[in-house]
Design a protein around this motif. Sequence first.
Motif, PDB file in Angstrom:
ATOM      1  N   HIS A  50       0.884  -1.227   0.233  1.00  0.00           N
ATOM      2  CA  HIS A  50      -0.557   0.223   0.446  1.00  0.00           C
ATOM      3  C   HIS A  50       0.843   0.923   0.133  1.00  0.00           C
ATOM      4  O   HIS A  50       0.651   2.292  -0.482  1.00  0.00           O
ATOM      5  N   THR A  51       1.872   1.316   0.340  1.00  0.00           N
ATOM      6  CA  THR A  51       2.657   2.302   1.018  1.00  0.00           C
ATOM      7  C   THR A  51       4.231   2.454  -0.515  1.00  0.00           C
ATOM      8  O   THR A  51       4.958   3.468   0.020  1.00  0.00           O
ATOM      9  N   SER A  52       3.592   1.391  -1.534  1.00  0.00           N
ATOM     10  CA  SER A  52       4.952   2.039  -2.523  1.00  0.00           C
ATOM     11  C   SER A  52       4.365   2.566  -2.849  1.00  0.00           C
ATOM     12  O   SER A  52       3.308   3.238  -3.616  1.00  0.00           O
ATOM     13  N   PHE A  53       5.574   3.639  -3.964  1.00  0.00           N
ATOM     14  CA  PHE A  53       5.613   4.577  -5.026  1.00  0.00           C
ATOM     15  C   PHE A  53       4.383   4.595  -5.693  1.00  0.00           C
ATOM     16  O   PHE A  53       3.501   5.417  -6.041  1.00  0.00           O
ATOM     17  N   ASP A  54       4.323   3.040  -6.681  1.00  0.00           N
ATOM     18  CA  ASP A  54       3.266   3.562  -7.526  1.00  0.00           C
ATOM     19  C   ASP A  54       1.719   3.023  -7.117  1.00  0.00           C
ATOM     20  O   ASP A  54       0.926   3.769  -8.038  1.00  0.00           O
ATOM     21  N   VAL A  55       1.421   2.511  -5.751  1.00  0.00           N
ATOM     22  CA  VAL A  55       0.597   2.067  -5.100  1.00  0.00           C
ATOM     23  C   VAL A  55       0.065   3.882  -4.643  1.00  0.00           C
ATOM     24  O   VAL A  55      -1.261   4.280  -4.583  1.00  0.00           O
ATOM     25  N   MET A  56       1.075   4.563  -3.938  1.00  0.00           N
ATOM     26  CA  MET A  56       0.376   5.773  -3.271  1.00  0.00           C
ATOM     27  C   MET A  56       0.049   6.657  -4.277  1.00  0.00           C
ATOM     28  O   MET A  56      -0.895   8.216  -4.245  1.00  0.00           O
ATOM     29  N   LYS A  57       1.127   7.188  -5.743  1.00  0.00           N
ATOM     30  CA  LYS A  57       0.612   7.795  -6.900  1.00  0.00           C
ATOM     31  C   LYS A  57      -0.539   7.318  -7.693  1.00  0.00           C
ATOM     32  O   LYS A  57      -1.258   8.119  -7.722  1.00  0.00           O
ATOM     33  N   GLN A  58      -0.971   6.519  -6.842  1.00  0.00           N
ATOM     34  CA  GLN A  58      -2.518   6.626  -7.688  1.00  0.00           C
ATOM     35  C   GLN A  58      -4.067   6.450  -6.640  1.00  0.00           C
ATOM     36  O   GLN A  58      -4.560   6.449  -6.501  1.00  0.00           O
ATOM     37  N   ASN A  59      -3.789   6.882  -5.131  1.00  0.00           N
ATOM     38  CA  ASN A  59      -3.845   6.699  -3.930  1.00  0.00           C
ATOM     39  C   ASN A  59      -4.690   8.402  -3.832  1.00  0.00           C
ATOM     40  O   ASN A  59      -3.555   9.426  -3.602  1.00  0.00           O
ATOM     41  N   PRO A  60      -5.965   9.108  -4.495  1.00  0.00           N
ATOM     42  CA  PRO A  60      -6.026  10.305  -4.110  1.00  0.00           C
ATOM     43  C   PRO A  60      -5.905  11.113  -2.352  1.00  0.00           C
ATOM     44  O   PRO A  60      -6.155  11.974  -2.197  1.00  0.00           O
ATOM     45  N   MET A  61      -5.970  10.042  -1.644  1.00  0.00           N
ATOM     46  CA  MET A  61      -6.076  10.376  -0.114  1.00  0.00           C
ATOM     47  C   MET A  61      -4.345  10.663   0.174  1.00  0.00           C
ATOM     48  O   MET A  61      -3.835  10.574   0.848  1.00  0.00           O
ATOM     49  N   ALA A  62      -3.585   9.900  -1.413  1.00  0.00           N
ATOM     50  CA  ALA A  62      -2.488  10.640  -0.649  1.00  0.00           C
ATOM     51  C   ALA A  62      -1.358  11.157  -1.854  1.00  0.00           C
ATOM     52  O   ALA A  62      -0.051  12.439  -1.688  1.00  0.00           O
ATOM     53  N   ASN A  63      -1.927  11.351  -2.742  1.00  0.00           N
ATOM     54  CA  ASN A  63      -1.445  12.137  -4.103  1.00  0.00           C
ATOM     55  C   ASN A  63      -1.443  13.273  -4.478  1.00  0.00           C
ATOM     56  O   ASN A  63      -1.157  13.911  -5.831  1.00  0.00           O
ATOM     57  N   TYR A  64      -2.535  14.372  -3.672  1.00  0.00           N
ATOM     58  CA  TYR A  64      -2.785  16.096  -3.938  1.00  0.00           C
ATOM     59  C   TYR A  64      -3.410  15.463  -5.228  1.00  0.00           C
ATOM     60  O   TYR A  64      -3.642  16.980  -5.693  1.00  0.00           O
ATOM     61  N   THR A  65      -3.776  15.360  -5.996  1.00  0.00           N
ATOM     62  CA  THR A  65      -4.580  15.244  -7.647  1.00  0.00           C
ATOM     63  C   THR A  65      -5.878  15.850  -6.941  1.00  0.00           C
ATOM     64  O   THR A  65      -6.807  16.149  -7.566  1.00  0.00           O
ATOM     65  N   THR A  66      -6.444  15.725  -5.847  1.00  0.00           N
ATOM     66  CA  THR A  66      -7.676  16.623  -5.589  1.00  0.00           C
ATOM     67  C   THR A  66      -7.397  18.205  -5.116  1.00  0.00           C
ATOM     68  O   THR A  66      -8.630  18.578  -4.947  1.00  0.00           O
ATOM     69  N   TRP A  67      -6.534  18.238  -5.225  1.00  0.00           N
ATOM     70  CA  TRP A  67      -6.304  19.623  -5.299  1.00  0.00           C
ATOM     71  C   TRP A  67      -6.621  20.603  -6.117  1.00  0.00           C
ATOM     72  O   TRP A  67      -6.703  20.536  -6.870  1.00  0.00           O
ATOM     73  N   PRO A  68      -7.596  21.975  -5.868  1.00  0.00           N
ATOM     74  CA  PRO A  68      -7.265  22.720  -7.354  1.00  0.00           C
ATOM     75  C   PRO A  68      -6.057  22.620  -7.766  1.00  0.00           C
ATOM     76  O   PRO A  68      -4.484  23.148  -7.402  1.00  0.00           O
ATOM     77  N   THR A  69      -6.041  22.805  -9.482  1.00  0.00           N
ATOM     78  CA  THR A  69      -4.713  22.721 -10.320  1.00  0.00           C
ATOM     79  C   THR A  69      -3.895  24.577  -9.766  1.00  0.00           C
ATOM     80  O   THR A  69      -2.777  24.145 -10.282  1.00  0.00           O
ATOM     81  N   SER A  70      -4.841  25.166  -9.655  1.00  0.00           N
ATOM     82  CA  SER A  70      -3.897  26.682  -9.236  1.00  0.00           C
ATOM     83  C   SER A  70      -3.347  26.672  -8.475  1.00  0.00           C
ATOM     84  O   SER A  70      -2.420  27.384  -8.167  1.00  0.00           O
ATOM     85  N   ILE A  71      -3.516  25.413  -7.262  1.00  0.00           N
ATOM     86  CA  ILE A  71      -2.233  25.337  -5.888  1.00  0.00           C
ATOM     87  C   ILE A  71      -1.557  24.312  -6.253  1.00  0.00           C
ATOM     88  O   ILE A  71      -0.354  25.028  -6.267  1.00  0.00           O
ATOM     89  N   MET A  72      -2.270  23.283  -6.447  1.00  0.00           N
ATOM     90  CA  MET A  72      -0.707  22.440  -7.248  1.00  0.00           C
ATOM     91  C   MET A  72      -0.694  21.870  -8.756  1.00  0.00           C
ATOM     92  O   MET A  72      -2.202  21.642  -8.937  1.00  0.00           O
ATOM     93  N   ASP A  73      -0.102  21.987  -9.831  1.00  0.00           N
ATOM     94  CA  ASP A  73      -0.315  21.959 -11.350  1.00  0.00           C
ATOM     95  C   ASP A  73      -0.078  20.207 -11.415  1.00  0.00           C
ATOM     96  O   ASP A  73       1.484  20.338 -11.057  1.00  0.00           O
ATOM     97  N   HIS A  74      -0.380  19.210 -11.413  1.00  0.00           N
ATOM     98  CA  HIS A  74       0.741  18.589 -11.433  1.00  0.00           C
ATOM     99  C   HIS A  74       0.582  17.822 -12.952  1.00  0.00           C
ATOM    100  O   HIS A  74       1.565  17.159 -12.905  1.00  0.00           O
ATOM    101  N   SER A  75       0.080  18.516 -13.736  1.00  0.00           N
ATOM    102  CA  SER A  75       0.195  18.765 -15.306  1.00  0.00           C
ATOM    103  C   SER A  75       1.996  19.461 -15.501  1.00  0.00           C
ATOM    104  O   SER A  75       2.884  19.132 -16.377  1.00  0.00           O
ATOM    105  N   ILE A  76       2.706  19.810 -14.206  1.00  0.00           N
ATOM    106  CA  ILE A  76       4.174  20.879 -14.659  1.00  0.00           C
ATOM    107  C   ILE A  76       4.945  19.634 -13.669  1.00  0.00           C
ATOM    108  O   ILE A  76       5.733  19.588 -14.042  1.00  0.00           O
TER     109      ILE A  76
END
Length: 304
Positions: A235-261
């Motif tokens: 569960h704490t491996s990089f690949d699994v955490m990368k897909q976990n919205p509770m750990a990867n910050y993808t739920t944050w507004p892109t104006s605050i964290m822009d994952h495309s950058i």
Amino acid sequence: MAMIEKNAPTMEKELKLFSIWEVDEVPLPGLTKELWDQIYNFQAKPDDLILATYPKSGTHWMQEILDMIQNDGDVEKCKRDHSLHRHPFLELKFPHKEKPDWVIALEMSSPRLIKTHLPSQMIPPSIWKENCKIVYVARNPKDCLVSYYHFHRMASYLPDPQNLEEFYEKFVLGKVFYGSWFDHVKGWWAAKDTHRILYLFYEDIKKDPKREIEKILKFLEKDISEEILNKIIYHTSFDVMKQNPMANYTTWPTSIMDHSISPFMRKGMPGDWKNYFTVAQNEEFDKDYQNKMAGSTLTFRTEI
Ligand SMILES: Nc1ncnc2c1ncn2[C@@H]1O[C@H](COP(=O)(O)OS(=O)(=O)O)[C@@H](OP(=O)(O)O)[C@H]1O
């Protein structure tokens, strides 16, 4: 998740560029300024577990590991909320939260897990006095620098790093949030001689997560089955955490964290600095490292 969605507009409006204020030459986020006296006087409890790191050293990774341990490997429980809301960040007050995190900590039930990026000399004295257990994670400075650089690129509340050369200069001078990496790792290394600190290395956890998690279990005096241990590793491996919205910050507004950058869960790989440092930068860094770490027994691996 609900909290993030509900508060996204406030976050977008209020999470502006962090201002910087310095305490004893350590630059801290301005959000900390008005609260410093209360933070420093925070009342710890003996069963608090403190997670201390220099930024970009694997804080979220260790947070997930510790949360999984405290919840006996219950993945669903560990997805109860975003990592920013599961455990308080001692010295921060986030604009979208009604209360500063240290107040949230006071209202939490024990045993509490509390995160901090503070250098050891700035830790609230009650944490030492109550003899709290502390897990410190250190990461080699070259990967730390590169990770911090990309974080400045993608997080709009951090100063624009311009380019790697500029950021490199600031990092080696300690002119970044939380100050000098060198002082941070050395300060906590010295503190472990007199306090209950488990000092771990990012590269070791990457190389052998089982062995390192077993060290944590021993430190926490906790027994778990082999099955739960394997679940935690997965569960704490990089690949699994990368897909976990509770750990990867993808739920944050892109104006605050822009994952495309640059994604928050970017590479998670020791040695990535080689893709960024020039030969000259590397030689200069090594020289500087020798000077600043002279006399220290600390050693780092810059690849695995
Ligand atoms: N599970 C796991 N395995 C390996 N690496 C991981 C993991 N989770 C997070 N990371 C990587 O840790 C870097 C972020 O560090 P922090 O969590 O300390 O960042 S922060 O300071 O709290 O913002 C950042 O490193 P880089 O990828 O090098 O940028 C993350 O990708």
